[in-house]
Design a protein around this motif. Structure first.
Motif, PDB file in Angstrom:
ATOM      1  N   GLY A 137       0.360   6.767 -11.068  1.00 39.39           N
ATOM      2  CA  GLY A 137       1.746   6.367 -11.349  1.00 39.39           C
ATOM      3  C   GLY A 137       2.463   5.837 -10.125  1.00 39.39           C
ATOM      4  N   LEU A 138       1.980   4.707  -9.618  1.00 39.66           N
ATOM      5  CA  LEU A 138       2.531   4.124  -8.388  1.00 39.66           C
ATOM      6  C   LEU A 138       3.571   3.068  -8.739  1.00 39.66           C
ATOM      7  CD1 LEU A 138       1.779   4.693  -5.474  1.00 39.66           C
ATOM      8  CD2 LEU A 138       0.146   2.795  -5.585  1.00 39.66           C
ATOM      9  N   ASN A 139       4.697   3.095  -8.017  1.00 41.24           N
ATOM     10  CA  ASN A 139       5.753   2.086  -8.213  1.00 41.24           C
ATOM     11  C   ASN A 139       6.160   1.536  -6.850  1.00 41.24           C
ATOM     12  OD1 ASN A 139       6.691   2.489 -11.191  1.00 41.24           O
ATOM     13  ND2 ASN A 139       6.551   4.542 -10.343  1.00 41.24           N
ATOM     14  N   TYR A 140       6.148   0.226  -6.697  1.00 40.11           N
ATOM     15  CA  TYR A 140       6.698  -0.396  -5.485  1.00 40.11           C
ATOM     16  C   TYR A 140       6.869  -1.883  -5.731  1.00 40.11           C
ATOM     17  CZ  TYR A 140       1.844  -1.762  -4.313  1.00 40.11           C
ATOM     18  OH  TYR A 140       0.580  -2.275  -4.330  1.00 40.11           O
ATOM     19  N   HIS A 141       7.559  -2.527  -4.813  1.00 38.71           N
ATOM     20  CA  HIS A 141       7.670  -3.978  -4.889  1.00 38.71           C
ATOM     21  C   HIS A 141       7.572  -4.550  -3.478  1.00 38.71           C
ATOM     22  CE1 HIS A 141      11.868  -2.358  -4.972  1.00 38.71           C
ATOM     23  NE2 HIS A 141      11.890  -3.056  -3.869  1.00 38.71           N
ATOM     24  N   VAL A 142       7.180  -5.812  -3.412  1.00 36.54           N
ATOM     25  CA  VAL A 142       7.041  -6.483  -2.116  1.00 36.54           C
ATOM     26  C   VAL A 142       7.727  -7.848  -2.216  1.00 36.54           C
ATOM     27  CG1 VAL A 142       5.471  -7.171  -0.281  1.00 36.54           C
ATOM     28  CG2 VAL A 142       4.753  -5.423  -1.903  1.00 36.54           C
ATOM     29  N   TYR A 143       8.544  -8.152  -1.205  1.00 36.77           N
ATOM     30  CA  TYR A 143       9.248  -9.431  -1.161  1.00 36.77           C
ATOM     31  C   TYR A 143       8.470 -10.459  -0.341  1.00 36.77           C
ATOM     32  CZ  TYR A 143      13.496  -7.400  -3.096  1.00 36.77           C
ATOM     33  OH  TYR A 143      14.405  -6.814  -3.931  1.00 36.77           O
ATOM     34  N   PRO A 144       8.681 -11.741  -0.638  1.00 35.62           N
ATOM     35  CA  PRO A 144       8.062 -12.768   0.208  1.00 35.62           C
ATOM     36  C   PRO A 144       8.509 -12.594   1.658  1.00 35.62           C
ATOM     37  CG  PRO A 144       9.087 -13.754  -1.727  1.00 35.62           C
ATOM     38  CD  PRO A 144       9.511 -12.318  -1.708  1.00 35.62           C
ATOM     39  N   GLY A 145       7.614 -12.812   2.571  1.00 34.35           N
ATOM     40  CA  GLY A 145       7.953 -12.741   3.994  1.00 34.35           C
ATOM     41  C   GLY A 145       8.111 -11.334   4.531  1.00 34.35           C
ATOM     42  N   ARG A 146       7.745 -10.336   3.731  1.00 31.95           N
ATOM     43  CA  ARG A 146       7.904  -8.935   4.163  1.00 31.95           C
ATOM     44  C   ARG A 146       6.562  -8.206   4.102  1.00 31.95           C
ATOM     45  NH1 ARG A 146      12.807  -7.575   6.629  1.00 31.95           N
ATOM     46  NH2 ARG A 146      13.297  -9.766   6.873  1.00 31.95           N
ATOM     47  N   THR A 147       6.461  -7.145   4.868  1.00 33.36           N
ATOM     48  CA  THR A 147       5.219  -6.354   4.905  1.00 33.36           C
ATOM     49  C   THR A 147       5.479  -4.941   4.412  1.00 33.36           C
ATOM     50  OG1 THR A 147       4.347  -7.604   6.780  1.00 33.36           O
ATOM     51  CG2 THR A 147       3.433  -5.419   6.441  1.00 33.36           C
ATOM     52  N   LEU A 148       4.676  -4.526   3.467  1.00 34.44           N
ATOM     53  CA  LEU A 148       4.679  -3.131   3.020  1.00 34.44           C
ATOM     54  C   LEU A 148       3.430  -2.466   3.573  1.00 34.44           C
ATOM     55  CD1 LEU A 148       5.698  -0.782   1.109  1.00 34.44           C
ATOM     56  CD2 LEU A 148       4.052  -1.679  -0.547  1.00 34.44           C
ATOM     57  N   ALA A 149       3.598  -1.358   4.273  1.00 37.03           N
ATOM     58  CA  ALA A 149       2.438  -0.578   4.729  1.00 37.03           C
ATOM     59  C   ALA A 149       2.213   0.560   3.740  1.00 37.03           C
ATOM     60  CB  ALA A 149       2.687  -0.018   6.120  1.00 37.03           C
ATOM     61  N   ILE A 150       0.983   0.692   3.259  1.00 37.15           N
ATOM     62  CA  ILE A 150       0.613   1.847   2.430  1.00 37.15           C
ATOM     63  C   ILE A 150      -0.265   2.739   3.300  1.00 37.15           C
ATOM     64  CG2 ILE A 150      -0.479   2.633   0.311  1.00 37.15           C
ATOM     65  CD1 ILE A 150       0.207   0.008  -0.996  1.00 37.15           C
ATOM     66  N   ILE A 151       0.232   3.963   3.500  1.00 36.76           N
ATOM     67  CA  ILE A 151      -0.345   4.881   4.484  1.00 36.76           C
ATOM     68  C   ILE A 151      -0.879   6.125   3.783  1.00 36.76           C
ATOM     69  CG2 ILE A 151       0.318   6.401   6.434  1.00 36.76           C
ATOM     70  CD1 ILE A 151       0.394   3.520   7.191  1.00 36.76           C
ATOM     71  N   GLY A 152      -1.946   6.679   4.330  1.00 35.99           N
ATOM     72  CA  GLY A 152      -2.439   7.944   3.797  1.00 35.99           C
ATOM     73  C   GLY A 152      -3.827   8.231   4.344  1.00 35.99           C
ATOM     74  N   GLU A 153      -4.274   9.460   4.163  1.00 37.36           N
ATOM     75  CA  GLU A 153      -5.622   9.831   4.597  1.00 37.36           C
ATOM     76  C   GLU A 153      -6.662   9.144   3.702  1.00 37.36           C
ATOM     77  OE1 GLU A 153      -5.647  14.434   5.689  1.00 37.36           O
ATOM     78  OE2 GLU A 153      -4.546  14.003   3.870  1.00 37.36           O
ATOM     79  N   SER A 154      -7.923   9.217   4.110  1.00 38.72           N
ATOM     80  CA  SER A 154      -9.007   8.729   3.251  1.00 38.72           C
ATOM     81  C   SER A 154      -8.941   9.472   1.924  1.00 38.72           C
ATOM     82  CB  SER A 154     -10.366   9.012   3.890  1.00 38.72           C
ATOM     83  OG  SER A 154     -10.471   8.292   5.078  1.00 38.72           O
ATOM     84  N   GLY A 155      -9.137   8.750   0.838  1.00 41.27           N
ATOM     85  CA  GLY A 155      -9.131   9.393  -0.475  1.00 41.27           C
ATOM     86  C   GLY A 155      -7.754   9.559  -1.071  1.00 41.27           C
ATOM     87  N   SER A 156      -6.717   9.002  -0.411  1.00 41.25           N
ATOM     88  CA  SER A 156      -5.359   9.147  -0.969  1.00 41.25           C
ATOM     89  C   SER A 156      -5.098   8.143  -2.082  1.00 41.25           C
ATOM     90  CB  SER A 156      -4.316   8.992   0.143  1.00 41.25           C
ATOM     91  OG  SER A 156      -4.448   7.726   0.753  1.00 41.25           O
ATOM     92  N   GLY A 157      -5.986   7.172  -2.247  1.00 44.34           N
ATOM     93  CA  GLY A 157      -5.826   6.198  -3.335  1.00 44.34           C
ATOM     94  C   GLY A 157      -5.272   4.862  -2.879  1.00 44.34           C
TER      95      GLY A 157
END
Ligand code: SF4
Length: 355
Positions: free
Chosen positions: A48-68
Motif C-alpha cells: 500500500g504505497l502512495n507517493y508522487h513525483v514532479y518533473p525536475g524533482r528527485t524522490l529518494a526511496i530509502i530502506g534496508e535490504s528487503g524493505s520493498g
C-alpha cells in the motif's frame, strides 16, 4: 536541483517550472501492492504505497535490504517475474502502468521510464563497442539513419561528460573504468529522452569520489532536461544531498515521507532515526564499534501484528500492537508511529550538513 556536493536541495518549491516540467506530478502511485506466491507462502513485498513525483524533482526511496524499495520501482518498469501479483495504481503522465500488457510495456519501458542499475558491467554487452550499444538504443526509440544515430551517440556521451567521446565509442566496456561504464549506462538510459529516470542503487558499486561525480552528473542532467528521478538507496547521506523528497520504507510500507529538509531537521519515526544513528560520523573514534539497527527486518510472509518495526523499536508499547497509519502530523511531513522520536532530531548522523 543545485548540485553542490554537501548541500540539501531546496525542496520548498515542490512543483517547479522547469524545462519539460509543470505543476502536476508526472508520476502518481496510489495504494501500490506487490505480492509473490512461493511454495504456498504469500510474500507481501509492497503493502500500500502512495507517493508522487514532479518533473525536475528527485524522490529518494530509502530502506534496508528487503524493505520493498527495489520491488516497488521494478513494478513501475514491468520488470517483476510472472509470480508477482500487482494491485493499486501507478499513473505515469496519465498512463496507468498497473496491468499493462507486454506490447504496451514496450512503448513505456526504456522510452518514458528508464532505469540505471547498480552494476554497470552487467548492464552493458561485453561483446559490443560502446558506440554500437548506444546506436542500437537510439535506433530502438527513433527510426533514424545509422550515421545520424552515431552523431547522437557522441552527443549523449558529451551530455554525460565522458572524456574523449569520439575515442570511447570505439572501445568496449572492459576498457572503461566503473565510473565511465556507469556514464555509458546513463547515456543509454537518456537516449529515449525519458520522463522518469529510476536510479536503483546506481552508485553503490562505485568508490566515494566516483559516486559523488555520478550523482552530480545526474543532478546536472536533471536540471537541464527537467526529468523526474527516483533514486533507490540505503544511503541516507546521499538522499540528504541529492533528493528533494524522501520516502522511508520498512516492511513494504512507507513509514516516513517528507521534504528532505523537513525530514533531516526533524526525524520522527524511530526506524528512520535508527538508520541515521547507524551512519558513521567523522567524530566517531577509530576502532569504535559502529552502531547498527538492532534486530532483523521481519519475514514478509509473516508480518507481526500492528507496527512492523515493533520487535526492534526502543519506543514500543502495547499500543503498537495496532498498526499506526501514515499521517501528515506536521506540514509536508508524514510518519507512521504512535510514539515518535522527540521533535528536533537532526542531520547529526549524516555525512553532510545543510546549506
Ligand atoms: S508505532 Fe510503536 S513500535 Fe512502531 S515505530 Fe512507533 S513506537 Fe515504535
Amino acid at each position: 536541483m543545485s548540485g553542490d556536493a554537501g548541500s540539501i536541495p531546496d525542496a520548498t518549491a515542490e512543483a517547479p517550472a522547469m524545462a519539460g516540467g509543470g505543476s502536476q506530478p508526472i508520476l502518481n502511485v496510489e495504494d501500490l501492492r506487490v505480492t509473490f506466491s512461493r511454495h504456498g507462502r504469500v510474500v507481501h513485498a509492497v503493502n500500500g504505497l502512495n507517493y508522487h513525483v514532479y518533473p525536475g524533482r528527485t524522490l529518494a526511496i530509502i530502506g534496508e535490504s528487503g524493505s520493498g524499495k527495489s520491488v516497488s520501482v521494478r513494478a513501475l518498469m514491468g520488470l517483476l517475474p510472472p509470480s508477482a501479483h500487482i494491485e493499486g495504481s501507478a499513473r505515469l503522465d496519465g498512463t496507468e502502468l498497473v496491468g499493462l500488457d507486454e506490447k504496451s510495456w514496450r512503448a513505456v519501458r526504456g522510452q518514458q521510464i528508464a532505469m540505471v542499475f547498480q552494476d554497470p558491467a552487467s548492464s552493458l554487452n561485453p561483446t559490443m563497442s560502446i558506440g554500437a550499444q548506444l546506436i542500437e538504443a537510439i535506433r530502438m526509440h527513433s527510426p533514424i539513419k545509422r550515421g545520424e544515430a552515431a552523431e547522437k551517440a557522441i552527443e549523449l556521451l558529451k551530455l554525460v561528460r565522458m572524456p574523449s567521446p569520439e575515442k570511447r565509442v570505439k572501445q568496449y566496456p572492459h576498457q572503461l573504468s566503473g565510473g565511465m561504464r556507469q556514464r555509458v549506462v546513463i547515456a543509454i538510459a537518456l537516449s529515449s529522452d525519458p520522463k522518469l529516470l529510476i536510479a536503483d542503487e546506481a552508485t553503490t558499486a562505485l568508490d566515494v569520489t566516483t559516486q559523488a561525480q555520478i550523482m552530480e552528473l545526474l543532478a546536472d542532467i536533471q536540471e537541464r532536461l527537467g526529468m523526474a528521478v527516483i533514486m533507490i538507496s540505503h544511503d541516507l547521506g546521499l538522499a540528504a544531498c541529492y533528493a528533494h523528497k524522501v520516502l522511508v520504507m520498512y516492511a513494504g510500507k512507507a513509514v516516513e515521507y517528507a521534504q528532505t529538509r523537513t525530514l533531516f531537521s526533524n526525524v520522527r519515526m524511530p526506524y528512520t532515526k535508527a538508520l541515521l544513528d547507524a551512519i558513521p560520523q567523522l567524530t566517531t573514534p577509530a576502532h569504535a564499534q559502529l552502531t547498527v539497527v538492532g534486530g532483523h527486518p521481519p519475514d514478509l510472509a509473516s508480518l507481526p501484528e500492528g507496527c512492523s518495526f515493533r520487535p526492534r523499536c526502543p519506543n514500543a508499547t502495547e499500543q503498537c500492537g495496532a498498526e499506526p497509519p501514515l499521517e501528515e502530523h506536521e506540514p509536508e511531513h508524514s510518519y507512521a508511529c504512535w510514539h515518535p522520536a522527540a521533535s528536533g532530531g537532526s542531520l547529526a548522523g549524516t555525512k553532510e550538513e545543510p546549506r
